[in-house]
Write a protein that holds these residues in place. Structure first.
Motif, PDB file in Angstrom:
ATOM      1  N   SER A   1     131.356  97.352 -36.597  1.00 17.97           N
ATOM      2  CA  SER A   1     132.324  98.404 -36.609  1.00 17.97           C
ATOM      3  C   SER A   1     131.702  99.847 -36.391  1.00 17.97           C
ATOM      4  CB  SER A   1     133.433  98.544 -37.918  1.00 17.97           C
ATOM      5  OG  SER A   1     134.074  99.553 -37.857  1.00 17.97           O
ATOM      6  N   LEU A   2     130.804 100.051 -37.142  1.00 15.94           N
ATOM      7  CA  LEU A   2     129.791 101.114 -37.057  1.00 15.94           C
ATOM      8  C   LEU A   2     129.271 101.533 -35.536  1.00 15.94           C
ATOM      9  CD1 LEU A   2     128.302 103.720 -38.251  1.00 15.94           C
ATOM     10  CD2 LEU A   2     126.622 102.324 -38.993  1.00 15.94           C
ATOM     11  N   ILE A   3     128.802 100.324 -35.181  1.00 16.99           N
ATOM     12  CA  ILE A   3     128.244 100.617 -33.685  1.00 16.99           C
ATOM     13  C   ILE A   3     129.396 100.958 -32.597  1.00 16.99           C
ATOM     14  CG2 ILE A   3     127.141  99.278 -31.742  1.00 16.99           C
ATOM     15  CD1 ILE A   3     125.795  97.682 -34.141  1.00 16.99           C
ATOM     16  N   THR A   4     130.533 100.103 -32.789  1.00 15.97           N
ATOM     17  CA  THR A   4     131.464 100.421 -31.556  1.00 15.97           C
ATOM     18  C   THR A   4     131.883 101.914 -32.026  1.00 15.97           C
ATOM     19  OG1 THR A   4     133.224  99.380 -33.115  1.00 15.97           O
ATOM     20  CG2 THR A   4     132.274  98.008 -31.635  1.00 15.97           C
ATOM     21  N   CYS A   5     132.207 102.358 -33.342  1.00 21.60           N
ATOM     22  CA  CYS A   5     132.734 103.797 -33.567  1.00 21.60           C
ATOM     23  C   CYS A   5     131.565 104.670 -32.927  1.00 21.60           C
ATOM     24  CB  CYS A   5     132.845 104.131 -34.857  1.00 21.60           C
ATOM     25  SG  CYS A   5     134.455 103.359 -35.487  1.00 21.60           S
ATOM     26  N   ARG A   6     130.311 104.534 -33.085  1.00 19.74           N
ATOM     27  CA  ARG A   6     129.345 105.490 -32.768  1.00 19.74           C
ATOM     28  C   ARG A   6     128.299 104.731 -31.798  1.00 19.74           C
ATOM     29  NH1 ARG A   6     128.603 110.051 -36.233  1.00 19.74           N
ATOM     30  NH2 ARG A   6     127.123 110.602 -34.715  1.00 19.74           N
ATOM     31  N   GLN A   7     128.779 104.534 -30.569  1.00 17.68           N
ATOM     32  CA  GLN A   7     128.104 103.852 -29.554  1.00 17.68           C
ATOM     33  C   GLN A   7     126.644 104.412 -29.380  1.00 17.68           C
ATOM     34  OE1 GLN A   7     130.488 103.057 -26.262  1.00 17.68           O
ATOM     35  NE2 GLN A   7     132.389 102.438 -27.516  1.00 17.68           N
ATOM     36  N   GLU A   8     126.290 105.478 -29.877  1.00 15.12           N
ATOM     37  CA  GLU A   8     124.911 105.715 -29.379  1.00 15.12           C
ATOM     38  C   GLU A   8     123.670 104.939 -30.107  1.00 15.12           C
ATOM     39  OE1 GLU A   8     126.171 108.761 -32.988  1.00 15.12           O
ATOM     40  OE2 GLU A   8     127.124 107.836 -31.003  1.00 15.12           O
ATOM     41  N   LEU A   9     124.409 104.164 -31.229  1.00 10.36           N
ATOM     42  CA  LEU A   9     123.791 103.067 -32.218  1.00 10.36           C
ATOM     43  C   LEU A   9     123.528 101.908 -31.231  1.00 10.36           C
ATOM     44  CD1 LEU A   9     125.299 104.065 -35.545  1.00 10.36           C
ATOM     45  CD2 LEU A   9     122.981 104.862 -34.548  1.00 10.36           C
ATOM     46  N   LYS A  10     124.338 101.741 -30.271  1.00 15.05           N
ATOM     47  CA  LYS A  10     124.142 100.338 -29.643  1.00 15.05           C
ATOM     48  C   LYS A  10     123.115  99.497 -29.254  1.00 15.05           C
ATOM     49  CE  LYS A  10     125.509 100.482 -25.282  1.00 15.05           C
ATOM     50  NZ  LYS A  10     125.967 100.201 -23.834  1.00 15.05           N
ATOM     51  N   ILE A  11     122.035 100.333 -28.704  1.00 14.01           N
ATOM     52  CA  ILE A  11     120.758  99.519 -28.653  1.00 14.01           C
ATOM     53  C   ILE A  11     120.178  99.223 -29.881  1.00 14.01           C
ATOM     54  CG2 ILE A  11     118.574  99.989 -27.593  1.00 14.01           C
ATOM     55  CD1 ILE A  11     120.914  99.645 -25.625  1.00 14.01           C
ATOM     56  N   GLU A  12     119.878 100.293 -30.860  1.00 12.41           N
ATOM     57  CA  GLU A  12     119.484  99.933 -32.134  1.00 12.41           C
ATOM     58  C   GLU A  12     120.008  98.770 -32.902  1.00 12.41           C
ATOM     59  OE1 GLU A  12     116.685 100.324 -35.258  1.00 12.41           O
ATOM     60  OE2 GLU A  12     116.822 101.237 -33.331  1.00 12.41           O
TER      61      GLU A  12
END
Length: 144
Positions: free
Chosen positions: A75-86
């Motif tokens: 959920s965090l990744i989908t909300c803050r997509q700049e975290l996708k790669i990490e």
């Protein structure tokens, strides 16, 4: 032990809003995730990354991944997509024996935001295990 000290450091450097967001996500329930999503726009990119790392450790404590916290992690990744790669790198680093079909099913929102190349990275991971490969392919078919 080293991870515990790092987590204490990361948590101690969170703003009150980011700490609340982390606590909501760590609860692992839908209500907490919804509350966190509302707060995430007030949390810096750096703090969001710290929350991601904290959740990563929280979900990897036992023999299996805590799927409720894993849902919050996604959920965090989908909300803050700049975290996708990490986030993708963290998922790939989880030992394959901790993955099961239910775990793969929780990846759906992440897969929805991945590029074809990123999806292929996960596909390669699951190609080693027939039930996981089939579950992953079924999710990817839904994306099409």
């Amino acid at each position: 032990r080293k991870s515990s000290r790092l987590n204490m450091f990361l948590k101690s450097n969170l703003s009150p809003t980011a700490e609340k967001c982390y606590d909501f996500l760590k609860s692992g329930n839908a209500t907490g995730r919804n509350k966190a999503e509302a707060l995430l726009k007030e949390v810096s990119a750096e703090e969001s990354l710290s929350i991601l790392k904290l959740l990563s450790d929280d979900m990897n404590i036992g023999e299996q991944v805590d799927k409720r916290i894993f849902e919050s992690f996604i959920s965090l990744i989908t909300c803050r997509q700049e975290l996708k790669i990490e986030g993708l790198n963290i998922v790939k680093a989880i030992p394959l024996q901790k993955h099961d079909v239910a775990f793969v099913g929780k990846l759906t929102p992440l897969i929805d935001i991945l590029t074809d190349a990123e999806t292929s990275e996960l596909e390669g991971l699951y190609s080693q295990n027939e039930p996981l490969r089939k579950a992953f392919e079924a999710i990817c078919d839904l994306k099409k």
